[in-house]
Structure formats: C-alpha cells, structure tokens
Design an enzyme around this catalytic site. Structure first.
Site, short mmCIF file in Angstrom:
data_model
loop_
_atom_site.label_atom_id
_atom_site.label_comp_id
_atom_site.label_asym_id
_atom_site.label_seq_id
_atom_site.Cartn_x
_atom_site.Cartn_y
_atom_site.Cartn_z
N GLU A 1 0.83 -1.21 0.00
CA GLU A 1 0.00 0.00 0.00
C GLU A 1 0.86 1.26 0.00
O GLU A 1 0.52 2.26 -0.63
CB GLU A 1 -0.92 0.02 1.23
N GLU B 1 -6.71 5.55 -1.49
CA GLU B 1 -5.75 4.48 -1.22
C GLU B 1 -4.70 4.92 -0.19
O GLU B 1 -4.21 4.11 0.60
CB GLU B 1 -5.04 4.08 -2.52
N ASP C 1 -12.91 -0.79 0.72
CA ASP C 1 -12.47 0.25 -0.23
C ASP C 1 -12.01 -0.40 -1.54
O ASP C 1 -12.33 0.08 -2.63
CB ASP C 1 -11.27 1.03 0.33
N GLU C 2 -11.24 -1.47 -1.41
CA GLU C 2 -10.70 -2.13 -2.61
C GLU C 2 -11.85 -2.65 -3.48
O GLU C 2 -11.80 -2.57 -4.70
CB GLU C 2 -9.77 -3.30 -2.25
FE LIG Z 1 -6.41 -0.87 -4.21
FE LIG Z 2 -5.27 -0.23 -1.01
#
Ligand SMILES: [Fe+2]
Ligand SMILES: [Fe+2]
Length: 386
Positions: free
Chosen positions: A128, A166, A251-252
């Site tokens: 990330e 992100e 979120d992903e």
């Molecule tokens: Fe992502």
């Molecule tokens: Fe992510």
C-alpha cells in the site's frame, strides 16, 4: 494493491524465484553484507525493448468519447472525503488522557497475533505504501493520463481521488503496526524506500485496455487479501485490527467496481480489442504491485512473503483463478461476439484458463504437502523465522 511477476501471484507456495527475477544488482561481500551496485536504480525485470504505447492513436478517441459516461458511471464509486474514514478514527487519540492506556490495550491485543500473520500484514502495508508507483502507472497510460496534474477529465479526477483514498490504507496500517511494537519499523521502512525506488512492471504498455484489465484484477485480488487478513486477525482476537483490514478490503471492492465497469463498457463498444487485451494480460500473468520488494538482505523477499500469504490462506493461486473466473463471468466474456478469429481464440483461451489454473494449483498444493515448507527469517519481525 497486493503482489508476481513470476506467475500465479502471492500464490506460489514454496517456489523459489527464478534467478533472473532475483535482485540482479546485488553483490555479496566477503563479510556476507549485501550491497547494491547501483542502489538507486530500478531493478528492471524486462529488457528495454519492452512494448510501450501499444494502443493505436485512433483509439484515443474512444476514451475521449467515454468521458461523459465515466463522469456519470465511474466517479460514483468514489466516496466524498467527508464520508470517508480516516486513519485517526482507529488509532489512540494523542490528545486524550487515556492515550497511554489505549496503547497498552492495543499492545496487549497485538501479543496474541503470531509472527507469520504480522509478516503478511507488513507485506500488505508495504504494498500500500508504494502508492506513488501506482499513480505513476495510471498517469503514463495513454488516453486517461492526467495531462496537467490537476486535469478536470473524469479519468484524471478518478486517478487522483482513487490515489487519495488508497493513501489512507498504508497510512493506517503503518501507524497501527508501529504501535503494536511487534514489527521492526526500520526494516520495513527500508523495504518501502527500496520498493518505491524500484517501481513496478505490470506490462500494461501504456495501453488503457491493458491497464484497466490489470487494475480490475488487482483491486479484486487486494480486496480478497485484506478480507482474509481480517478474518484471520479476528480469529487471533485483535478485533480492532480485523476491523481495519475489513475496511480496507471494502475500499478495494469499491475501486474494483469502478475499474471493472470500465472494462465492461469497453467490451460493449470495442469487443475485439478488449478481448485481446484481457487475454494478453492473462498470458503475461498479473504481476503483483510489490513484486520488486526488497529489504536490503532477502533477495527473494516477495516470494517469501507470497509463500507465507499462501500458507495462511490469505492469497493463493486458487484466489488468482477465482478472480479470473469472476471477471470472465462479470464481463460475460462467453457471450461476447468477437469479430476477428484472433478475438475468438483469445475468448476461448480466457474462458478455459481459470479451470486450468485450478488444476495446476491442486497438483502444486498436493506436492507442497509432501514437502516440508521451509521457514524463512524475515527482517520485518526482527529476523525471526516464519
Ligand atoms: Fe487498491
Ligand atoms: Fe489499497
């Protein structure tokens, strides 16, 4: 984003990275200290003759003509900042009188989580944290790049807002893992610096057809990885950390919905090119974003991390095949009418691939059961074996 140039992603079990993928710029001194000949050079895996800008210029028009559609159908998968969670929502409050007690509680929970699980969480966090690389990948893609840095096109708006969303993932995992006291911060901070310096090579050829197939796959794979990490963390009793992994997974999923919708639209308006792009990315295999990770000592760090994730059931070749099958179904690939014979061959290839991958994975995992998985020392957990 989660993690293999080499092949079936973090899937590989006890596979050792092929020599050409190990860090070729490393040299070992007589004292066993590893140094880099060119410490700040990217460790490119591909020859410089790699294909670039493979989309014919006339196709740029397609992305221009899709702008109003994207405005309406893609941007809706972003969340307004005021409605987003922020890392601080899940961390001890530094201005509170209970700050130190909150840290003590956090550390007590963290004791219950085993080292192999921290290795996977650090791998996720490092992935990330290499976010500048992923924003760069989108901004070198023809037809969708942010031409000014603040371009108002929906493609550029998406890229910036997606990056901003992100950005919270690595930030929160990093801070939380720091507070646990269970991981070697300096070791993983070095890994992040190496990784951002190395970049990545998803072989998307600056081509938006390839890039959106890649991101659709990748976001779903990452959602699975974080989701499984949440499930495991819950089993170890750290409910707060489980909640964090679960929120990141959500979120992903939202991001996956945006990217995969774009590819669905491309299948609708340009089925042949999209079919060929899907097959092309699958033949090349999806390189996980952190496939070039290195901590200054382990030449095959990514493979070791991937093996740990696979052993724990966080992400394996089976998940890779499931992601593929999901996309084949969601994009209704079997029903697409591809006008060219190449397109039809590509269609046959992608539709048959998930079951072939599952068969190979089945055989590989049976073999792996027969071998004793070797444990490896990870700098991220103070060189303890995992
Ligand atoms: Fe992502
Ligand atoms: Fe992510």
């Amino acid at each position: 984003m989660a993690l293999n140039m080499c092949s079936l992603p973090q899937a590989s079990t006890v596979r050792v990275r092929a020599p050409k993928f190990c860090m070729m710029t490393l040299t070992h001194s007589s004292k066993g200290v590893t140094t880099l000949k060119k410490p700040n050079s990217p460790k490119l895996e591909m020859p410089e003759t790699q294909v670039t800008h493979s989309m014919p210029p006339e196709k740029l028009e397609i992305f221009k003509s899709l702008e109003s559609w994207a405005e309406e159908n893609v941007l809706m998968h972003l969340k307004p900042v005021e409605k987003c969670w922020q890392p601080q929502d899940f961390l001890p409050q530094p201005n509170s009188e209970e700050f130190y007690d909150q840290i003590k509680e956090l550390q007590a929970r963290a004791k219950e989580v085993p080292d192999d699980h921290y290795v996977v969480l650090v791998g996720h966090m490092v992935t990330e944290e290499a976010l500048p690389t992923y924003q760069t990948m989108l901004n070198i893609t023809d037809g969708i790049k942010d031409g000014t840095g603040a371009s108002p096109t929906p493609w550029a708006t998406w890229t910036r807002a997606w990056t901003a969303e992100e950005n919270r993932h690595g930030n929160l995992l990093n801070k939380y893992l720091y507070l646990t006291g269970r991981v070697d911060m300096r070791a993983f901070e070095k890994t992040i610096q190496y990784l951002i310096g190395s970049g990545m090579n998803p072989k998307a050829e600056n081509n938006p057809y390839l890039a959106f197939v890649y991101t659709s796959f990748q976001e779903r794979a990452t959602a699975i990885s974080h989701g499984n990490a949440a499930r495991l963390t819950k089993q170890h009793g750290d409910l707060k950390l489980a909640q964090i992994c679960g929120l990141i997974a959500a979120d992903e999923k939202r991001h996956e919905a945006g990217y995969s919708k774009i590819v669905k639209k491309l299948f609708e308006i340009d089925p042949d090119t999209t079919m060929l792009a899907f097959a092309d990315m699958m033949r090349k295999k999806i390189a996980m974003p952190a496939h070039l990770m290195y901590d200054g000592s382990d030449d095959c760090l990514f493979d070791h991390f991937a093996a740990a994730a696979s052993r724990l059931g966080v992400y394996s070749a089976r998940d890779y095949a499931d992601v593929m099958q999901f996309l084949v179904d969601y994009w209704e690939v079997e029903k697409v009418t591809s006008p060219s014979s190449e397109g039809r061959k590509a269609q046959e290839y992608v539709c048959g691939l998930p079951s072939r991958i599952k068969m190979i994975e089945q055989r590989a995992s049976e073999r792996a059961k027969d071998n004793n998985a070797t444990s490896v020392a990870f700098s991220w957990v103070y060189d303890r074996n995992v």
